[in-house]
Design a protein around this motif. Structure first.
Motif, PDB file in Angstrom:
ATOM      1  N   ALA A  79      72.587  10.230  29.312  1.00 49.94           N
ATOM      2  CA  ALA A  79      73.081  10.755  30.587  1.00 49.94           C
ATOM      3  C   ALA A  79      71.950  10.900  31.595  1.00 49.94           C
ATOM      4  O   ALA A  79      72.111  10.593  32.789  1.00 49.94           O
ATOM      5  CB  ALA A  79      73.774  12.099  30.370  1.00 49.94           C
ATOM      6  N   ALA A  80      70.786  11.340  31.140  1.00 45.47           N
ATOM      7  CA  ALA A  80      69.643  11.505  32.049  1.00 45.47           C
ATOM      8  C   ALA A  80      69.178  10.151  32.576  1.00 45.47           C
ATOM      9  O   ALA A  80      68.846  10.023  33.768  1.00 45.47           O
ATOM     10  CB  ALA A  80      68.509  12.213  31.323  1.00 45.47           C
ATOM     11  N   GLU A  81      69.156   9.127  31.731  1.00 45.36           N
ATOM     12  CA  GLU A  81      68.727   7.804  32.191  1.00 45.36           C
ATOM     13  C   GLU A  81      69.742   7.207  33.161  1.00 45.36           C
ATOM     14  O   GLU A  81      69.360   6.556  34.143  1.00 45.36           O
ATOM     15  CB  GLU A  81      68.501   6.884  30.996  1.00 45.36           C
ATOM     16  CG  GLU A  81      67.296   7.275  30.160  1.00 45.36           C
ATOM     17  CD  GLU A  81      66.825   6.169  29.243  1.00 45.36           C
ATOM     18  OE1 GLU A  81      67.502   5.110  29.157  1.00 45.36           O
ATOM     19  OE2 GLU A  81      65.773   6.342  28.598  1.00 45.36           O
ATOM     20  N   ILE A  82      71.029   7.401  32.894  1.00 41.72           N
ATOM     21  CA  ILE A  82      72.048   6.926  33.827  1.00 41.72           C
ATOM     22  C   ILE A  82      71.856   7.580  35.193  1.00 41.72           C
ATOM     23  O   ILE A  82      71.928   6.922  36.238  1.00 41.72           O
ATOM     24  CB  ILE A  82      73.456   7.214  33.270  1.00 41.72           C
ATOM     25  CG1 ILE A  82      73.749   6.299  32.076  1.00 41.72           C
ATOM     26  CG2 ILE A  82      74.524   7.019  34.353  1.00 41.72           C
ATOM     27  CD1 ILE A  82      75.043   6.625  31.354  1.00 41.72           C
ATOM     28  N   ALA A  83      71.590   8.877  35.191  1.00 46.14           N
ATOM     29  CA  ALA A  83      71.391   9.587  36.453  1.00 46.14           C
ATOM     30  C   ALA A  83      70.174   9.049  37.198  1.00 46.14           C
ATOM     31  O   ALA A  83      70.204   8.896  38.432  1.00 46.14           O
ATOM     32  CB  ALA A  83      71.236  11.082  36.186  1.00 46.14           C
TER      33      ALA A  83
END
Length: 343
Positions: free
Chosen positions: A53-57
């Motif tokens: 989720a952090a990388e997608i953001a």
């Protein structure tokens, strides 16, 4: 179809930075590929849902087209006795690096359902699958997000199965590819065929856009795949030494080492077939390791991390395709732009 497909992806170049799980693939590489006119795929494999989720953001904040690759569940259960025998063989390696091996097999699904929840909460333009074809309910849930759904296949039969399951496009992976084979039947050898021949055969069998991958090391390779019927080309190995990749120092050095004689397909590191640079580990354990994924991956993971940290290239999974000699240390944009010169 090539033009329509690239337009659907929102890119100007039919080039994709392949997902590389385990650290080599980074948000910076995905963003660089997009800014060069292509598309980058985040590798969700081995990451926690929170890290994904952090990388997608991070990539979404750059306002570029991108995708995410998932390891779809297709476990290869390990024989417990074979696991114990292999763990016993590796005990000396683990002791050398101060690592404790898992005493019993670890079987998991790489947080499959939690990662589906992440992708439903934070939709991305493209989602690809490796190792297995997801069930229809999971595909429907992800299609509802608006994502283009892509399945990795290694042969005509797999391509037909993916088409019947309702996938939107196929990533056609030739056996020259570095890292894990996406084969749906990992205990069976993949037919030895060139990427153009494999693309042509699948192009004849199914009417879906194809992304060609495996052994693409230069502009001529990319052009040959497109002539065979690919709508786009994905590259991984040639990006392993690029500035934006998260490739470890020991792996980068091995790729540039003229003493490295070539690659080999091995299941010694993870229990699934994967192409890597030959080293002592592949030579010593290639015929002794059992099939069993993810159990063998978890068995050797700590040892591989410790070896990488100490610069021990002989006990690290040095994933590499057959074109590894053409991996260069420069910005990803320069590599992708050069690959596109004949497209």
């Amino acid at each position: 179809m090539s033009i329509a497909f690239t337009r659907a992806l929102g890119v100007s170049l039919p080039l994709i930075a392949a997902p590389m799980a385990g650290g080599a693939g980074t948000p910076a590489l995905v963003i660089a590929a997009a800014r060069a006119g292509g598309l980058g795929l985040l590798a969700a494999g081995y990451k926690t849902p929170q890290a994904l989720a952090a990388e997608i953001a991070t990539v979404a904040a750059a306002s570029v087209p991108f995708g995410v690759n998932l390891f779809a569940p297709n476990p290869v259960p390990v024989d417990p006795a074979a696991y114990r025998r292999y763990a016993g063989l590796l005990a000396v390696e683990a002791e050398r690096h101060g690592v404790t091996l898992p005493p019993t097999p670890v079987e998991d699904d790489d947080h499959w359902h939690d990662k589906l929840d992440v992708l439903r909460a934070d939709p991305v333009p493209l989602i690809s699958f490796t190792f297995g074809i997801p069930g229809r309910a999971d595909l429907a849930a992800l299609r509802a997000t608006g994502a283009l759904l892509v399945q990795t296949v290694t042969g005509v039969d797999e391509a037909k199965a993916a088409a019947e399951a309702g996938l939107d496009a196929l990533a056609v992976q030739a056996p020259a590819a570095g890292g894990h084979s996406g084969t749906l039947t990992p205990t069976r050898p993949v037919a030895d065929t060139t990427l153009p021949d494999l693309v042509a055969a699948i192009r004849h069998a199914v009417d879906l856009p194809l992304i060609a991958a495996g052994g693409v090391a230069n502009a001529a390779d990319a052009a040959a795949a497109v002539r065979a019927g690919a709508a786009a080309v994905a590259v991984g190995t040639v990006l392993l030494r690029c500035d934006e990749a998260g490739t470890s120092a020991v792996h980068r050095a091995a790729l540039a080492d003229p003493a490295r004689s070539g690659t080999v397909v091995t299941h010694a590191f993870t229990g699934r077939p994967a192409r890597a640079l030959r080293n002592d580990f592949t030579d010593r354990y290639g015929e002794l390791a059992p099939y069993g994924y993810p159990a063998v991956h978890h068995l050797t993971a700590g040892l591989r991390r410790a070896a990488a940290a100490t610069g021990d290239a002989e006990r690290v999974h040095l994933w590499a395709g057959t074109g590894f000699r053409e991996a260069t240390a420069e910005p990803a944009a320069a590599i992708l732009t050069r690959l596109a010169t004949l497209l």
